[in-house]
Design a protein around this motif. Sequence first.
Motif, PDB file in Angstrom:
ATOM      1  N   ILE A  23       0.873  -1.171   0.000  1.00  0.00           N
ATOM      2  CA  ILE A  23       0.000   0.000   0.000  1.00  0.00           C
ATOM      3  C   ILE A  23       0.910   1.222   0.000  1.00  0.00           C
ATOM      4  CG2 ILE A  23      -1.798   1.238   1.246  1.00  0.00           C
ATOM      5  CD1 ILE A  23      -2.516  -1.439   2.592  1.00  0.00           C
ATOM      6  N   ASP A  24       0.706   2.116  -0.967  1.00  0.00           N
ATOM      7  CA  ASP A  24       1.515   3.328  -1.025  1.00  0.00           C
ATOM      8  C   ASP A  24       0.621   4.509  -1.392  1.00  0.00           C
ATOM      9  OD1 ASP A  24       1.201   3.359  -3.828  1.00  0.00           O
ATOM     10  OD2 ASP A  24       3.114   2.387  -4.172  1.00  0.00           O
ATOM     11  N   PRO A  25       1.172   5.721  -1.458  1.00  0.00           N
ATOM     12  CA  PRO A  25       0.329   6.887  -1.743  1.00  0.00           C
ATOM     13  C   PRO A  25      -0.389   6.829  -3.088  1.00  0.00           C
ATOM     14  CG  PRO A  25       2.420   7.589  -0.811  1.00  0.00           C
ATOM     15  CD  PRO A  25       2.538   6.116  -1.086  1.00  0.00           C
ATOM     16  N   ASP A  26       0.096   6.028  -4.039  1.00  0.00           N
ATOM     17  CA  ASP A  26      -0.545   5.936  -5.358  1.00  0.00           C
ATOM     18  C   ASP A  26      -1.683   4.933  -5.406  1.00  0.00           C
ATOM     19  OD1 ASP A  26       1.259   7.808  -6.427  1.00  0.00           O
ATOM     20  OD2 ASP A  26       2.733   6.231  -6.772  1.00  0.00           O
ATOM     21  N   GLY A  27      -1.632   3.893  -4.568  1.00  0.00           N
ATOM     22  CA  GLY A  27      -2.659   2.862  -4.587  1.00  0.00           C
ATOM     23  C   GLY A  27      -2.178   1.608  -3.894  1.00  0.00           C
ATOM     24  N   LEU A  28      -2.645   0.462  -4.369  1.00  0.00           N
ATOM     25  CA  LEU A  28      -2.205  -0.796  -3.771  1.00  0.00           C
ATOM     26  C   LEU A  28      -1.831  -1.789  -4.850  1.00  0.00           C
ATOM     27  CD1 LEU A  28      -4.779  -3.035  -3.941  1.00  0.00           C
ATOM     28  CD2 LEU A  28      -5.685  -1.417  -2.321  1.00  0.00           C
ATOM     29  N   LYS A  29      -0.976  -2.753  -4.467  1.00  0.00           N
ATOM     30  CA  LYS A  29      -0.511  -3.776  -5.396  1.00  0.00           C
ATOM     31  C   LYS A  29      -0.484  -5.102  -4.653  1.00  0.00           C
ATOM     32  CE  LYS A  29       3.298  -4.925  -8.491  1.00  0.00           C
ATOM     33  NZ  LYS A  29       4.598  -4.485  -9.024  1.00  0.00           N
ATOM     34  N   LEU A  30      -1.051  -6.131  -5.274  1.00  0.00           N
ATOM     35  CA  LEU A  30      -1.062  -7.472  -4.715  1.00  0.00           C
ATOM     36  C   LEU A  30      -0.297  -8.383  -5.667  1.00  0.00           C
ATOM     37  CD1 LEU A  30      -2.209  -9.267  -2.423  1.00  0.00           C
ATOM     38  CD2 LEU A  30      -4.114  -9.773  -3.936  1.00  0.00           C
ATOM     39  N   THR A  31       0.804  -8.966  -5.161  1.00  0.00           N
ATOM     40  CA  THR A  31       1.625  -9.847  -5.981  1.00  0.00           C
ATOM     41  C   THR A  31       1.856 -11.156  -5.253  1.00  0.00           C
ATOM     42  OG1 THR A  31       3.660  -8.945  -5.061  1.00  0.00           O
ATOM     43  CG2 THR A  31       2.878  -7.968  -7.095  1.00  0.00           C
TER      44      THR A  31
END
Length: 64
Positions: A23-31
Amino acid sequence: MTPLDRPLKRELAIGETLYTLTIDPDGLKLTEKGRRKGVELAWKDIVNGDAGLAAALQASMGAR
């Protein structure tokens, strides 16, 4: 509230597979754990209701 000013990573188990949620200021990423590519969602897409469309587009691009 604590501002989200740098990436926050957590491990997540879905079934028997381990994933990394970032989770970061731009959005989220699930890998999948140990992989680089995954599903990314921008906060603006979630707020605008375009999250499903963005995820479907990413999935179709990755299937090529």
